[in-house]
Write an enzyme that holds these catalytic residues in place. Structure first.
Site, mmCIF file in Angstrom:
data_model
loop_
_atom_site.group_PDB
_atom_site.id
_atom_site.type_symbol
_atom_site.label_atom_id
_atom_site.label_comp_id
_atom_site.label_asym_id
_atom_site.label_seq_id
_atom_site.Cartn_x
_atom_site.Cartn_y
_atom_site.Cartn_z
ATOM 1 C CG HIS A 1 -11.314 23.729 -18.679
ATOM 2 N ND1 HIS A 1 -11.437 24.713 -19.623
ATOM 3 C CD2 HIS A 1 -11.410 24.352 -17.480
ATOM 4 C CE1 HIS A 1 -11.581 25.882 -19.023
ATOM 5 N NE2 HIS A 1 -11.577 25.688 -17.721
ATOM 6 C CG HIS B 1 -11.231 30.004 -18.078
ATOM 7 N ND1 HIS B 1 -9.872 29.973 -17.981
ATOM 8 C CD2 HIS B 1 -11.702 29.106 -17.178
ATOM 9 C CE1 HIS B 1 -9.519 29.102 -17.061
ATOM 10 N NE2 HIS B 1 -10.611 28.559 -16.563
#
Lengths: 330, 221
Positions: A56, A218
């Site tokens: 991320h 995700h």
């Protein structure tokens, strides 16, 4: 799928070595996988620790520095870090004023941070926790694990970080962090699936000509799939989703976030459309941040996060910050 | 082996080390399949995470072998919490640590004692994750396994037969997750779209129970 890596097993450690090389102002413990602001702990200052799966970037390591986080714990790709990392981070940044854990609402992150809080408290570190759960794409009900934490994490880390930098006590920093979460909402859209190093290719099938509405960060697919839409149509859907949920009546912070695989040219075009929709709804935007901040590896797409601010939150947002990924006023 | 308890095969530290060796080998071999199962409904990391944890735990236990069956499980559980991350780390770590703690420091236990300890471990997982049977999680394999183990032992089955029945029940539980809608974990965010997929957590749990059955077969009278 071609990737700029050595082998999947070492991607996180390799990236940490790179962060250490590029940012001498940070202390990077590659072995224990903790990124710490140099000079920590700072006398009398509440320590801010966040963490979550890798993939991320710049979240969270890119947000370590003056006015934001004191330490970050990166886990494996899309996997929460382990309690040992968080305990090490808490011990490194605690000046005696206590430590705030900023946790995104995923089962793994919550369980590992819970275990870490217990262990750190056994070692005499006072811990408070704020749970970020801003994603309106997930219906909050007794049948789900609650909303996911996504873009609002950046608002929480920046604003609570500024409060801590000013010397606010732990309960006040935690209170501000919770307040920011309560007035923030996000909605994400994916144009392509994500490819993880471990899998070596896309983790789900998203055909050309279709997009996923309400994706997480995700690589988990969204809740709804539709035929490809224009930037303006996507802005209509995303803004409606966040505004209808938050029902704001005050100025907004706006984050137009890239998922990692969308060029800034497209993100700025999308930002114009988001501003258009907010203006149509007579919602004033106080500040706009555009870029790749809470990414999902190579996924193409974007998310919209809004945060309704009062004078105090806006002042803390504007306060100086100096981190690898967010820097102003210094 | 140590002195046999009244109801059959003694389960000692060597037995559980053989089990851990088998389990680590199976998780290693099946890690790609677990990750593939995790791709459409999760985040495509379950196999890699379990593999990392079990290989680290096997090495740790080989280097410093605990001398009780409970000790092996507690050491394994600690390693999983320290190396796996995600939800699997705390959940599997808790399962094995609590099962091991329930065994106490006996040098050898009976199948019935292991069954009771395992039930305590499974209940600790249910409490930690707030889950129940039917939520499309590892519990969908673990609860049926413990129930089948209980029925087989109560019916006078041997240790090997009882663990064999537990493995069969766990596999049945895994198949039963396919039509379920996930209510816990990352798959729950997909709502109806989680239907039609086999749960990766239940699958890995069944692999561990099957490894237990295989170990018992090899060691059984």
């Amino acid at each position: 799928m071609k990737m700029l890596i050595n082998v999947p097993e070492t991607v996180v450690a390799d990236a940490l070595r790179g962060i250490a090389a590029a940012h001498p102002e940070l202390t990077v413990d590659v072995q224990q996988r903790v990124i710490i602001r140099r000079g920590a702990p700072y006398e009398g200052k509440v320590g801010l620790v966040s963490g979550g799966g890798s993939g991320h970037e710049p979240l969270h390591g890119g947000f370590v520095g003056r006015g934001m986080l004191d330490a970050a714990c990166p886990g494996e790709v899309f996997t929460s870090p382990v309690p040992d990392q968080m305990v090490r981070a808490a011990a490194a940044v605690d000046s005696g004023a206590g430590v705030l854990f900023i946790v995104k609402n995923y089962t793994g992150d919550v369980l590992n941070f819970d275990m870490a809080a217990e262990l750190a408290e056994d070692e005499g570190v006072q811990i408070a926790t704020v749970l970020v759960d801003d994603d309106v794409a997930v219906t909050d009900s007794t049948y789900t694990a609650g909303r996911r934490g996504t873009g609002a994490t950046l608002f929480v880390e920046k604003i609570a970080g500024a409060a801590a930098e000013e010397g606010a006590a732990l309960d006040r920093v935690a209170g501000i962090a919770r307040r920011v979460n309560e007035v923030s909402r996000s909605f994400g859209v994916a144009l392509t699936a994500v490819s993880t190093p471990e899998k070596g290719g896309p983790t789900f099938d998203l055909p050309e000509g279709e997009l996923e509405l309400g994706v997480g960060i995700h690589g988990e697919p969204g809740r709804e799939r539709r035929a490809m839409m224009t930037s303006g149509e996507i802005a209509d859907v995303a803004v409606e989703a966040v505004v209808d949920d938050l029902r704001p009546d005050a100025p907004l912070l706006l984050l137009v976030n890239g998922m990692g695989g969308t060029p800034l040219l497209e993100l700025y075009g999308f930002t114009a459309e988001v501003h258009r929709v907010l203006a149509e709804r007579r919602l004033p935007v106080a500040r706009t941040l555009v870029g790749n901040y809470v990414t999902s590896l190579d996924m193409a797409g974007a998310s919209v996060t809004i945060c309704q601010v009062d004078e105090e939150l806006l002042r803390l947002w504007d306060a100086p910050v100096s981190t690898p990924a967010l820097r102003w006023g210094c | 082996m140590n002195a046999l308890p009244a109801d059959g095969t003694a389960i000692d530290a060597a037995f559980l080390r053989r089990w851990l060796d088998t389990a680590a080998t199976v998780i290693d071999r099946e890690s790609k399949r677990l990750t593939d199962l995790d791709s459409p409904i999760g985040d495509a990391d379950h196999g890699a995470n379990m593999r990392r944890g079990f290989l680290a735990a096997r090495t740790a236990v080989e280097q410093e072998p605990p001398d009780t069956p409970g000790g092996v499980l507690v050491a394994l559980g600690r390693q999983l919490i320290s190396t796996v991350g995600g939800a699997s780390g705390p959940l599997y770590g808790t399962l094995l640590r609590r099962t091991g703690k329930a065994l106490g420091d006996e040098p050898a236990v009976s199948a019935a004692q292991l069954r009771d300890a395992l039930r305590a471990g499974v209940e600790a997982v249910a409490q930690l994750g707030g889950g129940a049977v039917g939520d499309k999680t590892m519990l969908d394999a673990l609860y049926p396994a413990v129930d089948a183990l209980t029925a087989a032992l109560d019916g006078g089955g041997s240790t090997a037969e009882a663990f064999g029945a537990a493995a069969a029940a766990a596999d049945e539980g895994v198949r039963a997750t396919v039509p379920l809608r996930a209510r816990k974990g990352r798959a729950s965010y997909l709502g109806e779209r989680s239907v039609g997929h086999q749960d990766p957590g239940a699958t890995s749990a069944a692999l561990l129970i099957t490894a237990l059955a295989d170990t018992a077969k090899g060691a059984a009278v």
